[in-house]
Design a protein around this motif. Structure first.
Motif, PDB file in Angstrom:
ATOM      1  N   LEU A  14      19.192  -8.282   7.260  1.00  0.00           N
ATOM      2  CA  LEU A  14      18.993  -7.270   8.170  1.00  0.00           C
ATOM      3  C   LEU A  14      18.997  -5.800   7.177  1.00  0.00           C
ATOM      4  O   LEU A  14      19.920  -5.371   6.710  1.00  0.00           O
ATOM      5  N   GLY A  15      17.602  -5.407   6.737  1.00  0.00           N
ATOM      6  CA  GLY A  15      17.568  -4.454   5.490  1.00  0.00           C
ATOM      7  C   GLY A  15      17.176  -3.199   6.266  1.00  0.00           C
ATOM      8  O   GLY A  15      16.271  -3.179   7.208  1.00  0.00           O
TER       9      GLY A  15
ATOM     10  N   GLY B  54      16.589  -1.100  11.308  1.00  0.00           N
ATOM     11  CA  GLY B  54      16.957  -2.154  10.700  1.00  0.00           C
ATOM     12  C   GLY B  54      15.796  -3.158  10.707  1.00  0.00           C
ATOM     13  O   GLY B  54      15.161  -3.269  11.890  1.00  0.00           O
ATOM     14  N   VAL B  55      15.537  -3.749   9.525  1.00  0.00           N
ATOM     15  CA  VAL B  55      14.291  -4.832   9.521  1.00  0.00           C
ATOM     16  C   VAL B  55      14.710  -6.085   9.313  1.00  0.00           C
ATOM     17  O   VAL B  55      15.491  -6.420   8.424  1.00  0.00           O
ATOM     18  N   VAL B  56      14.330  -6.788  10.446  1.00  0.00           N
ATOM     19  CA  VAL B  56      14.988  -8.418  10.313  1.00  0.00           C
ATOM     20  C   VAL B  56      13.852  -9.256   9.836  1.00  0.00           C
ATOM     21  O   VAL B  56      12.630  -9.413   9.866  1.00  0.00           O
ATOM     22  N   ILE B  57      14.581  -9.712   8.578  1.00  0.00           N
ATOM     23  CA  ILE B  57      13.808 -10.742   7.623  1.00  0.00           C
ATOM     24  C   ILE B  57      14.174 -12.115   7.763  1.00  0.00           C
ATOM     25  O   ILE B  57      15.330 -12.281   7.416  1.00  0.00           O
TER      26      ILE B  57
ATOM     27  N   GLU C  22      10.804  -8.263  13.213  1.00  0.00           N
ATOM     28  CA  GLU C  22      10.694  -7.247  14.205  1.00  0.00           C
ATOM     29  C   GLU C  22      11.730  -6.405  13.646  1.00  0.00           C
ATOM     30  O   GLU C  22      12.407  -6.315  12.662  1.00  0.00           O
ATOM     31  N   TYR C  23      11.791  -5.110  14.079  1.00  0.00           N
ATOM     32  CA  TYR C  23      12.715  -4.024  14.059  1.00  0.00           C
ATOM     33  C   TYR C  23      13.791  -4.156  14.711  1.00  0.00           C
ATOM     34  O   TYR C  23      13.586  -4.566  16.098  1.00  0.00           O
ATOM     35  N   TYR C  24      15.356  -4.132  14.147  1.00  0.00           N
ATOM     36  CA  TYR C  24      16.434  -4.699  15.105  1.00  0.00           C
ATOM     37  C   TYR C  24      16.624  -3.554  16.361  1.00  0.00           C
ATOM     38  O   TYR C  24      16.894  -2.332  16.209  1.00  0.00           O
TER      39      TYR C  24
ATOM     40  N   ALA D 170       9.536   1.116  18.131  1.00  0.00           N
ATOM     41  CA  ALA D 170       9.059   0.993  16.910  1.00  0.00           C
ATOM     42  C   ALA D 170       8.113  -0.223  16.685  1.00  0.00           C
ATOM     43  O   ALA D 170       7.126  -0.405  15.954  1.00  0.00           O
ATOM     44  N   ASN D 171       8.582  -1.186  17.243  1.00  0.00           N
ATOM     45  CA  ASN D 171       7.734  -2.588  17.285  1.00  0.00           C
ATOM     46  C   ASN D 171       6.546  -2.448  17.896  1.00  0.00           C
ATOM     47  O   ASN D 171       5.436  -2.701  17.265  1.00  0.00           O
ATOM     48  N   GLU D 172       6.574  -1.749  19.163  1.00  0.00           N
ATOM     49  CA  GLU D 172       5.313  -1.546  19.608  1.00  0.00           C
ATOM     50  C   GLU D 172       4.244  -0.763  18.756  1.00  0.00           C
ATOM     51  O   GLU D 172       2.866  -0.827  18.899  1.00  0.00           O
TER      52      GLU D 172
END
Length: 513
Positions: free
Chosen positions: A164-165, A176-179, A368-370, A375-377
Motif C-alpha cells: 500500500l504505497g 493509499g495506492v493498492v498494488i 484502487e485507492y484505499y 478518488a476511484n470514481e
C-alpha cells in the motif's frame, strides 16, 4: 505464480551461492536472503499476523528493507512504505489511515516512533533495525532469530495486495495506492525485457526504496537473478565510487540525482571508472534536455531510457536510446502491454498533435485507492485510468507529457503549459533549476512567472531571463516576471511543489484559477 515470494524461492534454488544483495561491503547470497526472509515471515506468523494485515516500514535504504519486503510478501502481509523525511503528523496519518498493525524502523527514527505510540492503539509490534530493545521495541536480529528458515505454508495469490504505497501528496492528503503482487511482478519482468536486464547484471539502488520506482527496479533485478548494490542514501561521488567498485551495469535515477551527478566538477568525475554502466533509466519528472545531453556525454556508452509513470500505473511510456536525441522532450511510446488514449473534456479522442488528458489501461495498474471511493470514481473511466496529466501524440506514435492538468495555466483564454517554458529556461547556461507557475493578473486572469535557481557564483536578473526567451518562445508564453530562489521546494519523489510556490501569490484571491 506471479508472487514475489515464489520467484525468490525459485531463485534461492537456482542461484543459492550467488550474491543477491550488497550493502556497506557486506553481501548476502540468494540462499541467505531467502532464509532470512522466511525467518521474518515465521516471526510475524508466530505473533498471529495473517494475510491482509499491514506493516509500516520507515527507514533509509538498508539490506533489511529487502528482507522485510520479501518476508512479508511470502505470507501476504501488506507492506506500507513510509518516507523517513515525513514529520510526525504525516507519519501518524499514514499509520492510522492504512490501519497498520506493525511498524519496522531503524534506530535513527526509533525515538520518534516510540513517542507516537500512544496515538497508535492498533500497533502491537514495533521492530527496530540496528537498535536496542526496550519495553515497547523489539530488536530486529533477535526478532529474525525467532523464526524458522523453512518456507512458510501460506497460500499467497497473485491478486493479493503486495503493498500500500502512499502518493507524495503534492496537493491535499496522500492517497493509499493498492498494488497487487501481479502488478509489480509483471512490471519487473517486463522492465527486464524492455531494458535488457538479466542475471549477469548488477543494479545499484540509488533512490529511496520507499518510492515506487526504485522498488520496481529492485524487484526487476532480483526477479532475473542479478545482484543489488544498495546505497543508504544518494551521494553523487559515492555513487561513482560504488559503480567502479562493484562494476555496476544499470541503475534508476531521478532527474535531480542525475543533475547532481553531471554537475560534479570534472576532477571528481575523472577519478572513477564508470565504464561498466550500460543502462541508465530516468523518471519522476521530465529530464531537462541539457541534463540529458550532459549525462550522455559523461556515460558515453550508456543506453539512456526515460519513462513516464506513477505509483498508480508503474511504467506507462518509455523512450529508448535510439530516439533519446531525435525526439526532444518526448517520453516515447507505450511500454509493453499498455494502451493509451488522449481524451478531451468530453472524453472524445484528440487528434494527433492535439493536447488532452492521458488515460491508460495496463496489467500494472493499481487495484484502487484505499478507502477513497470518490478518488476511484474520478480516476477510472471505462477500464482506463488517469492521474490527470496532459499529453499529445505525434504522427509517429510518440507521446509527450505537456504538463500536469492542475499545473496548466490560462492567460487571456489561452492554455499555457509551464513545462515547455521550463525546458527553454533549462537550456540557459546560468540556470540550475526552474519552475514556471501562473500568478494572478487583473487583465489576463493569469500571467507567467518563472522562479529560477541560478548556478553557483552566477548573477542573473529578471531581464536576462526574459530576454533569453526571445525567438525561443511565442511572446504570450514568455515569463512576465521572474523571482529567484536558492533552492526549489520538492517532494521526496523530486517533483517541484508548485502548490507551495503558488500559495503566496493566490492567498488573497477568491478564485484560484
Amino acid at each position: 505464480m506471479l508472487t514475489f515470494g515464489s520467484i525468490m524461492k525459485q531463485n534461492a534454488d537456482k542461484y543459492s551461492d550467488k550474491p543477491a544483495v550488497i550493502f556497506k561491503d557486506k553481501q548476502w547470497t540468494y540462499g541467505e536472503l531467502n532464509k532470512r526472509a522466511n525467518q521474518i515471515a515465521s516471526a510475524f506468523l508466530s505473533l498471529g499476523y495473517k494475510k491482509g494485515d499491514k506493516v509500516s516500514v520507515m527507514m533509509k535504504n538498508h539490506s533489511a528493507y529487502v528482507e522485510i519486503i520479501l518476508g512479508l510478501s511470502k505470507i501476504g502481509v501488506i507492506i506500507v512504505p513510509i518516507n523517513f523525511r515525513l514529520v510526525d503528523s504525516e507519519i501518524e496519518y499514514i499509520v492510522l489511515n492504512s490501519e497498520s498493525r506493525g511498524f519496522i524502523t531503524t534506530a535513527e527514527y526509533a525515538g520518534e516512533i516510540e513517542k507516537l505510540l500512544p496515538n497508535f492503539p492498533q500497533l502491537d509490534t514495533v521492530v527496530v533495525v540496528d537498535g536496542a530493545a526496550s519495553a515497547s521495541l523489539i530488536e530486529y536480529e533477535s526478532f529474525v532469530a525467532r523464526g524458522s528458515a523453512d518456507e512458510p505454508e501460506i497460500q499467497v495469490d497473485e491478486t493479493d495486495t503486495l503493498y500500500l504505497g502512499y502518493t507524495s501528496g503534492t496537493t491535499g492528503k496522500p492517497k493509499g495506492v493498492v498494488i497487487s503482487h501481479r502488478s509489480r511482478m509483471l512490471t519487473g519482468m517486463t522492465a527486464a525485457y524492455e531494458y535488457k536486464i538479466d542475471e549477469s547484471d548488477v543494479h545499484i539502488v540509488a533512490g529511496p526504496i520507499y518510492h515506487a520506482a526504485p522498488w520496481i527496479f529492485l524487484m526487476m533485478q532480483l526477479i532475473v537473478g542479478g545482484t543489488l548494490v544498495i546505497e543508504e542514501s544518494f551521494s553523487p561521488e559515492q555513487f561513482l565510487a560504488d559503480v567502479e567498485k562493484y562494476k555496476v551495469t544499470n541503475t534508476f535515477m531521478a532527474p535531480t540525482m542525475i543533475n547532481f551527478l553531471v554537475n560534479l566538477n570534472n576532477e571528481t568525475k575523472s577519478k572513477y571508472d564508470a565504464s561498466s554502466m550500460r543502462v541508465l533509466i530516468s523518471a519522476g519528472s521530465p529530464l531537462p534536455t541539457q541534463t540529458k545531453l550532459d549525462v550522455l556525454e559523461f556515460f558515453q556508452d550508456v543506453d539512456l531510457h526515460e519513462f513516464y509513470g506513477s505509483t498508480e500505473s508503474a511504467i506507462t511510456l518509455n523512450i529508448k536510446p535510439k530516439d533519446i536525441r531525435r525526439k526532444d522532450r518526448c517520453v516515447g511510446q507505450t511500454f509493453p502491454l499498455v494502451e493509451c488514449l488522449i481524451l478531451d473534456e468530453n472524453k472524445k479522442p484528440v487528434v494527433n498533435g492535439g493536447v488532452g488528458e492521458l488515460y491508460l489501461k495496463a496489467p500494472y495498474l493499481l487495484d484502487e485507492y484505499y478507502n477513497i471511493p470518490e478518488a476511484n470514481e474520478a480516476s477510472f473511466w471505462n477500464g482506463y485510468f488517469t492521474v490527470g496529466d496532459m499529453a499529445l501524440r505525434d504522427e509517429e506514435g510518440y507521446y509527450y507529457i505537456v504538463d500536469r492538468k492542475k499545473d496548466m495555466l490560462i492567460s487571456g483564454g489561452v492554455n499555457i503549459y509551464p513545462r515547455e517554458i521550463e525546458e527553454v529556461l533549462y537550456s540557459h547556461p546560468s540556470i540550475l533549476d526552474v519552475a514556471v507557475i501562473g500568478v494572478p493578473d487583473p487583465v489576463w486572469g493569469e500571467s507567467v512567472k518563472a522562479i529560477v535557481v541560478p548556478r553557483e557564483g552566477v548573477v542573473l536578473n529578471e531581464l536576462d531571463v526574459i530576454d533569453f526567451c526571445d525567438g525561443r518562445l511565442a511572446s504570450y508564453k514568455k515569463p512576465k516576471s521572474v523571482d529567484f530562489m536558492n533552492e526549489l521546494p520538492r517532494n521526496p519523489s523530486g517533483k517541484i511543489l508548485k502548490v507551495e510556490l503558488r500559495s503566496k501569490f493566490w492567498a488573497q484571491q477568491q478564485i484560484k484559477i
